[in-house]
Motif scaffolding. Structure first.
Motif, mmCIF file in Angstrom:
data_model
loop_
_atom_site.group_PDB
_atom_site.id
_atom_site.type_symbol
_atom_site.label_atom_id
_atom_site.label_comp_id
_atom_site.label_asym_id
_atom_site.label_seq_id
_atom_site.Cartn_x
_atom_site.Cartn_y
_atom_site.Cartn_z
ATOM 1 N N ARG A 1 36.847 27.159 39.170
ATOM 2 C CA ARG A 1 37.316 28.202 40.560
ATOM 3 C C ARG A 1 38.508 29.470 40.499
ATOM 4 O O ARG A 1 38.589 30.877 40.589
ATOM 5 N N ALA A 2 39.488 28.968 38.887
ATOM 6 C CA ALA A 2 40.416 29.573 38.935
ATOM 7 C C ALA A 2 39.769 30.559 38.315
ATOM 8 O O ALA A 2 40.226 32.116 37.983
ATOM 9 N N VAL A 3 38.567 30.246 36.766
ATOM 10 C CA VAL A 3 37.896 31.321 35.918
ATOM 11 C C VAL A 3 37.482 32.209 37.233
ATOM 12 O O VAL A 3 37.235 34.246 37.141
ATOM 13 N N LEU A 4 36.395 32.180 37.693
ATOM 14 C CA LEU A 4 35.569 32.784 38.593
ATOM 15 C C LEU A 4 36.303 33.550 39.584
ATOM 16 O O LEU A 4 35.828 35.182 40.347
ATOM 17 N N ALA A 5 37.511 33.095 39.908
ATOM 18 C CA ALA A 5 38.180 34.064 40.603
ATOM 19 C C ALA A 5 39.339 35.484 40.112
ATOM 20 O O ALA A 5 38.702 36.542 40.971
#
Length: 131
Positions: free
Chosen positions: A29-33
């Motif tokens: 979630r953090a990387v894709l955001a």
């Protein structure tokens, strides 16, 4: 058809050597955001369509970046989204997530996404050169 969410997480978990799927999900979630803020709508939508449904919100709802980030700045931005992360651990997280993305999406979509990013991102996607 997109890869199943549990299969995607298992791949990220293995690559990131995370003890739990929950940690793989947090990193995803953090990387894709962070990635979503650096891509044009077309590429974000195409990536989201080829990834499991839970990957869509972080990609599609990302706030557009005001300036392009080079890979070290990208990992610093990822670190800000993960409690207790450092730029080094966020670099590891980014590699685990983005190399999995690169393996499951169409090569043309990946090539167009990489073309929008500053030089050096191919390595985060587990590639030595742009595809």
């Amino acid at each position: 058809m997109a890869i199943a969410w549990d299969e995607y997480l298992a791949q990220v978990q293995e690559r990131g050597q995370y003890p739990t799927a929950r940690e793989a999900e947090r990193s995803t979630r953090a990387v894709l955001a962070t990635l979503g803020g650096h891509l044009a709508d077309t590429e974000r939508e195409e990536l989201a369509a080829q990834l499991p449904a839970p990957c869509s919100p972080p990609l599609l709802e990302a706030v557009a970046a005001t300036a392009p980030l080079d890979p070290p700045e990208f990992t610093e931005a990822v670190a800000l989204l993960i409690e207790g992360a450092t730029p080094d651990t966020a670099h590891w997280d980014s590699g685990a997530v983005l190399s999995t993305v690169a393996d499951v999406v169409d090569a043309d979509v990946l090539r167009r996404a990489l073309a929008q990013l500053p030089p050096g991102y191919a390595l985060l996607f587990g590639r030595t050169e742009p595809v």
